[in-house]
Scaffold this motif. Structure first.
Motif, PDB file in Angstrom:
ATOM      1  N   ALA A   5       4.661   9.751  -9.600  1.00 54.12           N
ATOM      2  CA  ALA A   5       4.369   9.884 -11.022  1.00 54.12           C
ATOM      3  C   ALA A   5       3.593  11.169 -11.319  1.00 54.12           C
ATOM      4  O   ALA A   5       3.710  11.736 -12.411  1.00 54.12           O
ATOM      5  N   LEU A   6       2.816  11.622 -10.348  1.00 47.90           N
ATOM      6  CA  LEU A   6       2.004  12.840 -10.516  1.00 47.90           C
ATOM      7  C   LEU A   6       2.623  14.047  -9.822  1.00 47.90           C
ATOM      8  O   LEU A   6       1.954  15.050  -9.617  1.00 47.90           O
ATOM      9  N   GLY A  31       0.810  -1.217   0.000  1.00 42.46           N
ATOM     10  CA  GLY A  31       0.000   0.000   0.000  1.00 42.46           C
ATOM     11  C   GLY A  31       0.840   1.260   0.000  1.00 42.46           C
ATOM     12  O   GLY A  31       0.609   2.185  -0.785  1.00 42.46           O
ATOM     13  N   THR A  32       1.841   1.318   0.867  1.00 46.46           N
ATOM     14  CA  THR A  32       2.683   2.509   0.948  1.00 46.46           C
ATOM     15  C   THR A  32       3.492   2.695  -0.328  1.00 46.46           C
ATOM     16  O   THR A  32       3.604   3.812  -0.845  1.00 46.46           O
ATOM     17  N   ALA A  33       4.064   1.611  -0.843  1.00 47.66           N
ATOM     18  CA  ALA A  33       4.876   1.701  -2.059  1.00 47.66           C
ATOM     19  C   ALA A  33       4.054   2.170  -3.247  1.00 47.66           C
ATOM     20  O   ALA A  33       4.454   3.079  -3.985  1.00 47.66           O
ATOM     21  N   VAL A  34       2.890   1.565  -3.433  1.00 47.47           N
ATOM     22  CA  VAL A  34       2.044   1.933  -4.567  1.00 47.47           C
ATOM     23  C   VAL A  34       1.547   3.370  -4.428  1.00 47.47           C
ATOM     24  O   VAL A  34       1.560   4.145  -5.393  1.00 47.47           O
ATOM     25  N   GLY A  35       1.122   3.735  -3.227  1.00 44.84           N
ATOM     26  CA  GLY A  35       0.665   5.104  -3.013  1.00 44.84           C
ATOM     27  C   GLY A  35       1.743   6.117  -3.336  1.00 44.84           C
ATOM     28  O   GLY A  35       1.487   7.142  -3.979  1.00 44.84           O
ATOM     29  N   TYR A  36       2.979   5.828  -2.916  1.00 44.12           N
ATOM     30  CA  TYR A  36       4.065   6.773  -3.180  1.00 44.12           C
ATOM     31  C   TYR A  36       4.434   6.807  -4.659  1.00 44.12           C
ATOM     32  O   TYR A  36       4.702   7.882  -5.216  1.00 44.12           O
ATOM     33  N   LEU A  37       4.464   5.654  -5.313  1.00 45.52           N
ATOM     34  CA  LEU A  37       4.807   5.626  -6.729  1.00 45.52           C
ATOM     35  C   LEU A  37       3.790   6.392  -7.572  1.00 45.52           C
ATOM     36  O   LEU A  37       4.159   7.105  -8.515  1.00 45.52           O
ATOM     37  N   LYS A  46       4.639  16.398 -10.717  1.00 45.94           N
ATOM     38  CA  LYS A  46       4.572  17.664 -11.444  1.00 45.94           C
ATOM     39  C   LYS A  46       3.198  18.311 -11.293  1.00 45.94           C
ATOM     40  O   LYS A  46       3.080  19.535 -11.212  1.00 45.94           O
ATOM     41  N   VAL A  47       2.171  17.476 -11.260  1.00 46.82           N
ATOM     42  CA  VAL A  47       0.811  17.995 -11.036  1.00 46.82           C
ATOM     43  C   VAL A  47       0.687  18.503  -9.603  1.00 46.82           C
ATOM     44  O   VAL A  47       0.121  19.563  -9.343  1.00 46.82           O
ATOM     45  N   ALA A  48       1.245  17.746  -8.657  1.00 45.34           N
ATOM     46  CA  ALA A  48       1.128  18.096  -7.239  1.00 45.34           C
ATOM     47  C   ALA A  48       1.820  19.404  -6.903  1.00 45.34           C
ATOM     48  O   ALA A  48       1.352  20.172  -6.051  1.00 45.34           O
ATOM     49  N   THR A  49       2.951  19.680  -7.537  1.00 44.40           N
ATOM     50  CA  THR A  49       3.713  20.888  -7.220  1.00 44.40           C
ATOM     51  C   THR A  49       3.265  22.103  -8.027  1.00 44.40           C
ATOM     52  O   THR A  49       3.748  23.204  -7.789  1.00 44.40           O
ATOM     53  N   LEU A 109      -4.059  18.186  -4.165  1.00 42.36           N
ATOM     54  CA  LEU A 109      -5.223  17.474  -3.635  1.00 42.36           C
ATOM     55  C   LEU A 109      -5.629  16.328  -4.551  1.00 42.36           C
ATOM     56  O   LEU A 109      -5.953  15.228  -4.081  1.00 42.36           O
ATOM     57  N   VAL A 110      -5.619  16.576  -5.855  1.00 44.30           N
ATOM     58  CA  VAL A 110      -5.965  15.524  -6.817  1.00 44.30           C
ATOM     59  C   VAL A 110      -4.954  14.383  -6.750  1.00 44.30           C
ATOM     60  O   VAL A 110      -5.323  13.205  -6.759  1.00 44.30           O
ATOM     61  N   THR A 111      -3.682  14.732  -6.661  1.00 42.19           N
ATOM     62  CA  THR A 111      -2.633  13.714  -6.565  1.00 42.19           C
ATOM     63  C   THR A 111      -2.815  12.850  -5.322  1.00 42.19           C
ATOM     64  O   THR A 111      -2.721  11.618  -5.378  1.00 42.19           O
ATOM     65  N   ALA A 112      -3.067  13.490  -4.185  1.00 46.67           N
ATOM     66  CA  ALA A 112      -3.250  12.750  -2.931  1.00 46.67           C
ATOM     67  C   ALA A 112      -4.470  11.837  -3.019  1.00 46.67           C
ATOM     68  O   ALA A 112      -4.429  10.687  -2.549  1.00 46.67           O
ATOM     69  N   PHE A 113      -5.548  12.328  -3.609  1.00 49.89           N
ATOM     70  CA  PHE A 113      -6.769  11.522  -3.736  1.00 49.89           C
ATOM     71  C   PHE A 113      -6.512  10.286  -4.596  1.00 49.89           C
ATOM     72  O   PHE A 113      -6.867   9.158  -4.210  1.00 49.89           O
ATOM     73  N   ILE A 114      -5.909  10.476  -5.757  1.00 51.21           N
ATOM     74  CA  ILE A 114      -5.671   9.353  -6.670  1.00 51.21           C
ATOM     75  C   ILE A 114      -4.726   8.332  -6.037  1.00 51.21           C
ATOM     76  O   ILE A 114      -4.956   7.114  -6.101  1.00 51.21           O
TER      77      ILE A 114
END
Length: 222
Positions: free
Chosen positions: A127-128, A117-123, A130-133, A140-145
């Motif tokens: 991957a997103l 879970g942690t690995a997949v969530g972080y990966l 650039k969107v997050a920053t 918020l969208v990055t964290a949700f996905i």
């Protein structure tokens, strides 16, 4: 998802106990680079938050409960290595003190929630990035996905374990429909909570959000 004793046969339980020990050993070594006087308190707060969130359980099948995982949240705020350790500590405490998850299943539970879970969530978050920053909305969208994907993939981890050595008498198709269906819904709640929490921390102290290291404060505040 917390797995109770007897869901997997002894051989499979031992196998994933070994996987969990190996994964946590790597995380322990790598986490040293991320922990300092500034980030250590954040790790403690993350562990406490995940502990509280996981206490709310939803029955899926006899011996199996669904709940918020916190892997993506821990990884985004504290990094994947520290995040994995935080979730693992929570799972061990819950199993020992609250009988939430069987002791013989602790290896499988850690593998699913703390490692996968942690690995997949972080990966996904990475991957997103650039969107997050780019903006607060992007974060918020990055964290949700990341949280939604982390929840569903962790549930799939359980299905793999059950396919290898399931001992509860349920058919794999029945278990798959129940697990994926429930955790797709749980993932929506986890996504909202993760986005709200990460957004709140980023607004006050973006320097404490592992995923945003190197980003300018004004970028994530817009």
């Amino acid at each position: 998802m917390h797995m109770s004793d007897g869901l997997l046969d002894a051989r499979t339980a031992v196998l994933f106990a070994v996987v969990a020990i190996a994964g946590l050993a790597v995380a322990l070594v790598r986490a040293r680079a991320d922990l300092d006087d500034r980030t250590a308190p954040m790790a403690g707060l993350v562990a406490a938050f995940v502990f509280a969130a996981q206490m709310i359980n939803f029955p899926v099948l006899p011996g199996v409960s669904g709940h918020l995982l916190g892997g993506a949240l821990a990884a985004i705020l504290a990094g994947p290595w520290v995040g994995a350790l935080c979730v693992a500590i929570v799972l061990v405490v819950q199993s020992l003190l609250f009988a939430d998850g069987g002791l013989t299943m602790i290896g499988a539970n850690i593998t699913n929630m703390a490692l996968i879970g942690t690995a997949v969530g972080y990966l996904v978050a990475l991957a997103l990035r650039k969107v997050a920053t780019r903006s607060r909305a992007g974060l918020l969208v990055t964290a949700f996905i990341a949280a939604w994907v982390n929840t569903v993939v962790a549930a799939c981890g359980f299905l793999v374990e059950y396919a290898i050595g399931g001992a509860a008498g349920f058919g794999l198709a029945t278990v798959s429909v129940a697990m994926i269906g429930v955790h797709c819904l749980i993932g929506l709640g986890e996504g909202l909570i993760t986005a709200a929490t990460v957004g709140a921390v980023a607004s006050a102290r973006p320097d404490l959000v592992h995923l945003l290291r190197g980003a300018r404060r004004e970028e994530v505040a817009r």
